[in-house]
Design a protein around this motif. Structure first.
Motif, PDB file in Angstrom:
ATOM      1  N   LEU A   1      -3.199   5.187   4.157  1.00 44.88           N
ATOM      2  CA  LEU A   1      -3.589   4.635   5.449  1.00 44.88           C
ATOM      3  C   LEU A   1      -3.676   5.701   6.536  1.00 44.88           C
ATOM      4  O   LEU A   1      -3.876   5.379   7.711  1.00 44.88           O
ATOM      5  CB  LEU A   1      -2.580   3.560   5.879  1.00 44.88           C
TER       6      LEU A   1
ATOM      7  N   ARG B   1       0.824  -1.200   0.000  1.00 45.07           N
ATOM      8  CA  ARG B   1       0.000   0.000   0.000  1.00 45.07           C
ATOM      9  C   ARG B   1       0.862   1.254   0.000  1.00 45.07           C
ATOM     10  O   ARG B   1       1.986   1.261   0.512  1.00 45.07           O
ATOM     11  CB  ARG B   1      -0.889   0.036   1.250  1.00 45.07           C
TER      12      ARG B   1
ATOM     13  N   LEU C   1       0.873   2.474  12.478  1.00 41.86           N
ATOM     14  CA  LEU C   1       1.330   1.637  11.364  1.00 41.86           C
ATOM     15  C   LEU C   1       2.412   0.654  11.809  1.00 41.86           C
ATOM     16  O   LEU C   1       2.727  -0.288  11.092  1.00 41.86           O
ATOM     17  CB  LEU C   1       1.877   2.513  10.232  1.00 41.86           C
TER      18      LEU C   1
END
Length: 562
Positions: A277, A272, A456
């Motif tokens: 995010l 990604r 994350l």
């Protein structure tokens, strides 16, 4: 900076300088120091004498003496001949090895007098350490010490160490009748290894018999007998005040016959863009925070870009300069030559310009423990990404983490399947792209701020991340590819370690780095940790330095060739 961090960085700098000296003297570009031990590639080279062992307290001159001694052993001793002549008895072999080392140390190049000074300084320091440690207080220890002193003095023509000259006088006098003939031959034949070995073997046998006799006397007196080999004792100081090193054990699972690294399922693996995010408003706040940290660092991108270009650029053809007074005749000026025969500027020369045809990729460990270092690491990477672009090279910033903790969905599937043996990697792999090579730094600024997004950061599967980053780099056209892995520890995924063995991911990382190094230069940047168990070249990054150029200079050192 803490005392341990200062000591580790100083030791790394000394090792790099000494490795450069060994490579220059031996002509072998594969030589380097790792954890105070000389390696050729990944293989450690044998230590032939006790004074060649480095201590954490050795300064540059003492370490240079060690490096010079090792270089002379590589260049002036025939290893195959030496092995064929080596005695089998451990005590005799220790003496024989030491005498051969003394022989090569007596043969430094005449045009490099500093080598002789370095070797002498190292010998004196080792001798005093041996004496002050109390090893000369036993008969065997004093015998060994005396043999070392008189043999080196006879071979090199230098005096024995002054501080212990009176101490060894009686033992020296007692040894003279049995060693005298062979001692004379050592100096006479020091340029002929085979002839020298005959006398060295005679001394080794004589001293071996003496040690056997004193060992029996020590047993009768109740003394410990392990001092027979005190000549080979390592004087390394305690490393308790040094930064820790990454643990890298051997995997039992992968060590089994036919076993290979496995992945239980790839159904949940993702790649990604990191900015996808993070909420846009949060990304803006994080970018402002990163800008403040970059400002406090006080490093100008222009200076860093100049240093990068000096390290990365290679001379390349870049067209022609016409109108020169010498060089190759320029066909376009022939008419001018006819019309003006006195014209001299009718030549052209090839233009050579430095071109940084290089891709530098930062691969950042986004495991939970790295959150404490996220801000300094993000500032360093942001400045490097901008400066690499200014230097004319390409840059990627990648990261790796997992999609969940403790194995997440793959681990649950494995438990539902009855927990089969050795399932392999048990987690959701998540690879992050903070900046790709095609995106300029100005457009990637918001994405780089995602490095500060704490949620994350979970767990890490380093080996697969290194393979992924190298695959991306090989798809590019740059002539040189450098991968910098920033991590603060060994690979860690709790579910994988519990279901396989604790070193399953360690072994895979080592195998991956070894395989990928044929096409990509892989470097380790340890964040408060020594990563040398995994990477051939690595440096420890001191994240406590909140301003100044020192951390950038450390990373620049990894970008050099060799």
């Amino acid at each position: 900076m803490t005392t341990g961090q200062t000591g580790t960085l100083r030791r790394q700098q000394v090792e790099e300088l000494c490795a450069a000296a060994v490579r220059a003297l031996s002509g072998d570009p594969a030589l380097h120091f790792r954890a105070r031990r000389l390696h050729r590639g990944r293989e450690p080279l044998p230590l032939h004498a006790p004074h060649l062992r480095q201590s954490a307290e050795d300064d540059l001159l003492s370490s240079r003496g060690i490096a010079d001694g090792m270089a002379l052993r590589l260049t002036t001793s025939d290893a195959a001949l030496h092995r064929s002549l080596c005695p089998r008895d451990p005590a005799e072999r220790g003496i024989f090895e030491l005498l051969e080392q003394f022989r090569v140390e007596s043969l430094p190049p005449a045009e490099l007098p500093g080598i002789r000074r370095n070797l002498r300084l190292r010998h004196v320091r080792w001798s005093l350490e041996f004496h002050r440690s109390g090893l000369t207080e036993t008969v065997r220890g004093l015998t060994l010490y005396t043999v070392a002193q008189i043999c080196r003095s006879r071979i090199t023509g230098e005096p024995v160490v002054e501080e212990t000259e009176d101490l060894i006088e009686a033992t020296r006098f007692a040894l003279a009748p049995s060693l005298g003939h062979d001692l004379a031959g050592l100096r006479r034949h020091r340029t002929d290894q085979k002839a020298f070995a005959e006398h060295a073997l005679g001394i080794a046998r004589t001293v071996g018999l003496l040690l056997t006799g004193t060992e029996q006397e020590a047993k009768d007196d109740g003394e410990p007998t392990d001092t027979r080999f005190t000549l080979l004792i390592d004087f390394d100081a305690s490393l308790g005040d040094q930064l820790p090193s990454a643990t890298a054990g051997t995997s039992r699972t992968l060590g089994e016959s036919g076993a290979v690294y496995r992945v239980y399922t790839t159904a949940y693996d993702r790649e990604r863009r990191a900015s996808d995010l993070v909420r846009p408003a949060s990304l803006t706040e994080l970018r402002e925070r990163l800008d403040r940290r970059v400002g406090r660092q006080g490093v100008g991108p222009g200076r860093l870009a100049r240093d990068l270009k000096a390290v990365l650029a290679e001379p390349a053809r870049d067209g022609w300069d016409s109108g020169q007074e010498e060089g190759l005749l320029d066909g376009r000026t022939l008419a001018q030559l006819i019309s003006s025969p006195t014209e001299r500027r009718i030549f052209r020369t090839e233009r050579i310009e430095p071109v940084a045809d290089t891709l530098v990729t930062f691969l950042i460990d986004c495991s939970g423990s790295m959150t404490a270092h996220a801000e300094p690491v993000a500032a360093l990477v942001d400045l490097f990404a901008r400066s690499i672009e200014l230097a004319g090279a390409s840059c990627e910033v990648l990261g790796f983490t997992t999609g969940g903790w403790n194995g997440a969905r793959p681990a649950r599937e494995w438990r539902r399947a009855g927990r089969p043996r050795h399932p392999g990697r048990l987690n959701e792999r998540l690879h992050l792209v903070f900046k790709d090579a095609e995106t300029p730094w100005r457009r990637a600024r918001p994405d780089l701020a995602a490095l500060l997004k704490a949620d994350l950061f979970r767990e890490g599967v380093d080996g697969e991340a290194v393979a992924w980053a190298c695959g991306r780099m090989r798809a590019r056209t740059e002539a040189r590819r450098i991968l910098l892995v920033l991590s603060d520890g060994s690979p860690m995924d709790s579910a994988t370690s519990l279901a396989n063995d604790p070193h399953y991911l360690d072994e895979h990382l080592r195998e991956t780095v070894l395989r990928e190094e044929s096409t990509v230069e892989i470097r380790g940047v340890g964040v408060g940790l020594d990563l040398s168990p995994f990477y051939l070249r690595s440096r420890v990054l001191d994240t406590s330095v909140t301003s100044g150029y020192a951390p950038f200079r450390d990373v620049l050192g990894l970008l050099t060739r060799g």
